[in-house]
Structures are given as structure tokens and as C-alpha cells.
Motif scaffolding. Structure first.
Motif, PDB file in Angstrom:
ATOM      1  N   THR B  82       0.831  -1.204   0.000  1.00  0.00           N
ATOM      2  CA  THR B  82       0.000   0.000   0.000  1.00  0.00           C
ATOM      3  C   THR B  82       0.868   1.258   0.000  1.00  0.00           C
ATOM      4  OG1 THR B  82      -0.100   0.077   2.406  1.00  0.00           O
ATOM      5  CG2 THR B  82      -1.800  -1.209   1.273  1.00  0.00           C
ATOM      6  N   SER B  83       0.377   2.279  -0.667  1.00  0.00           N
ATOM      7  CA  SER B  83       1.075   3.559  -0.728  1.00  0.00           C
ATOM      8  C   SER B  83       2.568   3.338  -0.980  1.00  0.00           C
ATOM      9  CB  SER B  83       0.867   4.347   0.573  1.00  0.00           C
ATOM     10  OG  SER B  83       1.416   5.640   0.455  1.00  0.00           O
ATOM     11  N   ALA B  84       2.832   2.708  -2.099  1.00  0.00           N
ATOM     12  CA  ALA B  84       4.210   2.293  -2.393  1.00  0.00           C
ATOM     13  C   ALA B  84       5.151   3.480  -2.556  1.00  0.00           C
ATOM     14  CB  ALA B  84       4.220   1.431  -3.649  1.00  0.00           C
ATOM     15  N   HIS B  85       6.380   3.275  -2.130  1.00  0.00           N
ATOM     16  CA  HIS B  85       7.434   4.272  -2.295  1.00  0.00           C
ATOM     17  C   HIS B  85       8.626   3.609  -2.975  1.00  0.00           C
ATOM     18  CE1 HIS B  85       5.070   6.278   0.903  1.00  0.00           C
ATOM     19  NE2 HIS B  85       5.447   7.355   0.246  1.00  0.00           N
ATOM     20  N   PRO B  86       9.516   4.409  -3.535  1.00  0.00           N
ATOM     21  CA  PRO B  86      10.670   3.810  -4.220  1.00  0.00           C
ATOM     22  C   PRO B  86      11.453   2.812  -3.373  1.00  0.00           C
ATOM     23  CG  PRO B  86      10.516   6.112  -4.794  1.00  0.00           C
ATOM     24  CD  PRO B  86       9.451   5.863  -3.750  1.00  0.00           C
ATOM     25  N   GLU B  87      11.513   3.029  -2.069  1.00  0.00           N
ATOM     26  CA  GLU B  87      12.259   2.077  -1.221  1.00  0.00           C
ATOM     27  C   GLU B  87      11.576   0.723  -1.088  1.00  0.00           C
ATOM     28  OE1 GLU B  87      11.261   5.113  -0.340  1.00  0.00           O
ATOM     29  OE2 GLU B  87      10.332   5.128   1.656  1.00  0.00           O
ATOM     30  N   ASP B  88      10.327   0.646  -1.562  1.00  0.00           N
ATOM     31  CA  ASP B  88       9.634  -0.649  -1.578  1.00  0.00           C
ATOM     32  C   ASP B  88       9.996  -1.471  -2.803  1.00  0.00           C
ATOM     33  OD1 ASP B  88       6.713   1.071  -0.360  1.00  0.00           O
ATOM     34  OD2 ASP B  88       8.272   0.030   0.784  1.00  0.00           O
ATOM     35  N   SER B  89      10.714  -0.851  -3.720  1.00  0.00           N
ATOM     36  CA  SER B  89      11.129  -1.584  -4.919  1.00  0.00           C
ATOM     37  C   SER B  89      11.996  -2.768  -4.509  1.00  0.00           C
ATOM     38  CB  SER B  89      11.922  -0.662  -5.852  1.00  0.00           C
ATOM     39  OG  SER B  89      11.125   0.422  -6.283  1.00  0.00           O
ATOM     40  N   SER B  90      11.623  -3.927  -4.978  1.00  0.00           N
ATOM     41  CA  SER B  90      12.325  -5.143  -4.549  1.00  0.00           C
ATOM     42  C   SER B  90      11.786  -6.335  -5.326  1.00  0.00           C
ATOM     43  CB  SER B  90      12.101  -5.359  -3.046  1.00  0.00           C
ATOM     44  OG  SER B  90      12.973  -6.350  -2.543  1.00  0.00           O
ATOM     45  N   PHE B  91      12.318  -7.493  -5.012  1.00  0.00           N
ATOM     46  CA  PHE B  91      11.846  -8.753  -5.578  1.00  0.00           C
ATOM     47  C   PHE B  91      11.079  -9.467  -4.467  1.00  0.00           C
ATOM     48  CE2 PHE B  91      11.801 -11.593  -9.002  1.00  0.00           C
ATOM     49  CZ  PHE B  91      12.166 -12.877  -8.646  1.00  0.00           C
ATOM     50  N   TYR B  92       9.811  -9.753  -4.707  1.00  0.00           N
ATOM     51  CA  TYR B  92       8.968 -10.397  -3.705  1.00  0.00           C
ATOM     52  C   TYR B  92       8.676 -11.825  -4.150  1.00  0.00           C
ATOM     53  CZ  TYR B  92       8.303  -5.729  -1.825  1.00  0.00           C
ATOM     54  OH  TYR B  92       8.521  -4.491  -1.279  1.00  0.00           O
ATOM     55  N   ILE B  93       8.852 -12.756  -3.242  1.00  0.00           N
ATOM     56  CA  ILE B  93       8.672 -14.172  -3.568  1.00  0.00           C
ATOM     57  C   ILE B  93       7.753 -14.817  -2.543  1.00  0.00           C
ATOM     58  CG2 ILE B  93       9.828 -16.380  -3.991  1.00  0.00           C
ATOM     59  CD1 ILE B  93      12.395 -14.902  -4.451  1.00  0.00           C
ATOM     60  N   CYS B  94       6.843 -15.646  -3.020  1.00  0.00           N
ATOM     61  CA  CYS B  94       5.985 -16.393  -2.104  1.00  0.00           C
ATOM     62  C   CYS B  94       6.366 -17.870  -2.161  1.00  0.00           C
ATOM     63  CB  CYS B  94       4.514 -16.219  -2.453  1.00  0.00           C
ATOM     64  SG  CYS B  94       4.001 -17.041  -3.963  1.00  0.00           S
ATOM     65  N   SER B  95       6.010 -18.572  -1.126  1.00  0.00           N
ATOM     66  CA  SER B  95       6.222 -20.019  -1.133  1.00  0.00           C
ATOM     67  C   SER B  95       5.116 -20.706  -0.338  1.00  0.00           C
ATOM     68  CB  SER B  95       7.588 -20.389  -0.548  1.00  0.00           C
ATOM     69  OG  SER B  95       7.574 -20.302   0.856  1.00  0.00           O
ATOM     70  N   ALA B  96       4.970 -21.980  -0.586  1.00  0.00           N
ATOM     71  CA  ALA B  96       3.976 -22.781   0.122  1.00  0.00           C
ATOM     72  C   ALA B  96       4.559 -24.155   0.384  1.00  0.00           C
ATOM     73  CB  ALA B  96       2.699 -22.899  -0.716  1.00  0.00           C
TER      74      ALA B  96
END
Lengths: 112, 116
Positions: B82-96
Motif C-alpha cells: 500500500t502507498s508504495a514508495h521507491p524504497e519498496d522496490s524489490s523482488f517479492y517471492i511467495c512459497s507454500a
């Protein structure tokens, strides 16, 4: 708590060279041990695993043996290829439902 | 092996907007899913554990109100930045995981988020 330590990278090898990436762990009980590989821009893929002491996991020419006495799970391959260039993560999973603990990753570059 | 699908694989958004990332287990039911963040050339940092039908468990230092996690079914978990900012730029990975203990984790292909 549980932890995983891997050798510092990056590792640069020539094609057909022998590869070893060291991994040691600290854990209570008897964890399962894993090696995951991450190719550029992609998620993680399971490379191999071992669930109990003295088990050897193997896949695509890679091998790792679960050594309880030395708390190690070193990854080896006899002859690397350029296509093996990736980041390799050692990980463990505890028996009580704990989440995975990953090592910092080791970047491997294989030159033709 | 089991398949985890993550969507989108790449997203670019403007500062201040929100972005939703989906994680689906395609051929198994996942009571628990995990969300990780990975900075360039670094390892995975666990952000939160997503439990079907209940609130997610966040790791220390992760803002709950910024990273909203919903796990409404046994095959879908979503992460909303939510309310993304440049510092939120990243690689997001999910797992199960298939089971509760000692089982391997299956990972999505990751989402590259760039906030401009």
C-alpha cells in the motif's frame, strides 16, 4: 535459533571445473536440509534435499550429503557448465513446523 | 512437484499507489504460505506467514499496514503493497509447503516491483 552459514561468494569457475559450496548449520533436533537454486530474475527452485543424517541428495549432477557429525551439507558437482551459473541457497527446515531458514546465498559464475 | 504460481512477474507503479501480488498453489492446498523479500544480491528475508482464514503473522520490523496479506482460500494468498514508495522496490517471492514439518517449500517465480 536455527541458522545456516554458506561460503562467501562470488565463485567463478571455468567450464568442467569441480564445484564445492560449503554449508554448515545450527539447529535443534533433526532438521531437513535443502539446496535451492535461483537463476537470474526467477524464483527459487529446489535442487536437492536430505531429510536425515547420512542421506545424500542428488540432482542434475549435483550432490550433497547430510553430515550430522560436522553439521554440514556441502554442495558438489564434478563438472560445471555455463548453464549452472546462478545463486545457490542452502536451507533448513525444522521438525516442529518452523519456517525455512536460508543461508545468504552463493553466486556461481561459470565461464566458457 | 507441486506448483506455485505468482502474478504478476513484473510491475511498475507510481509512488503512492497500491500494488497487489497474487500467489496461487495450482495443484495442492496450502494452509500456510510465506512471503519473502529479496534485495539485490542478498538472501531472502521472511516478511510474513500467511494462514488461510486467519490473520497473517508478520516478522519483526515489517509494517502490517503497509504490506497487507490476505489468505482467503487454500490456494490463494495475496500481498498488497500500500502507498508504495521507491524504497519498496524489490523482488517479492511467495512459497507454500505441502505439509507442516520437514517438508520442502515450493516457490513462486517472484515479482519484481519497481516504484517510480
Amino acid at each position: 535459533g536455527n541458522s545456516v552459514t554458506q561460503m562467501e561468494g562470488p565463485v567463478t569457475l571455468s567450464e568442467e571445473a569441480f564445484l564445492t559450496i560449503n554449508c554448515t548449520y545450527t539447529a535443534t533436533g533433526y532438521p531437513s536440509l535443502f539446496w535451492y537454486v535461483q537463476y537470474p530474475g526467477e524464483g527459487l527452485q529446489l535442487l536437492l534435499k536430505a531429510t536425515k543424517a547420512d542421506d545424500k541428495g542428488s540432482n542434475k549432477g549435483f550432490e550433497a550429503t547430510y553430515r550430522k557429525e560436522t553439521t554440514s551439507f556441502h554442495l558438489e558437482k564434478g563438472s560445471v557448465q555455463v548453464s549452472d551459473s546462478a545463486v545457490y541457497f542452502c536451507a533448513l527446515s525444522g521438525r516442529n513446523g518452523q519456517n525455512f531458514v536460508f543461508g545468504p546465498g552463493t553466486r556461481l559464475s561459470v565461464l566458457p | 512437484g507441486a506448483v506455485v504460481s505468482q502474478h504478476p512477474s513484473r510491475v511498475i507503479c507510481k509512488s503512492g499507489t497500491s500494488v497487489k501480488i497474487e500467489c496461487r498453489s495450482l495443484d495442492f492446498q496450502a494452509t500456510t504460505m510465506f512471503w519473502y523479500r529479496q534485495f539485490p544480491k542478498q538472501s531472502l528475508m521472511l516478511m510474513a506467514t500467511s494462514n488461510e482464514g486467519s490473520k497473517a503473522t508478520y516478522e519483526q520490523g515489517v509494517e502490517k499496514d503497509k504490506f497487507l496479506i490476505n489468505h482467503a482460500s487454500l490456494t490463494l494468498s495475496t500481498l498488497t503493497v500500500t502507498s508504495a514508495h521507491p524504497e519498496d522496490s524489490s523482488f517479492y517471492i511467495c512459497s507454500a509447503r505441502l505439509g507442516q514439518t520437514n517438508t520442502e517449500a515450493f516457490f513462486g517465480q517472484g515479482t519484481r516491483l519497481t516504484v517510480v
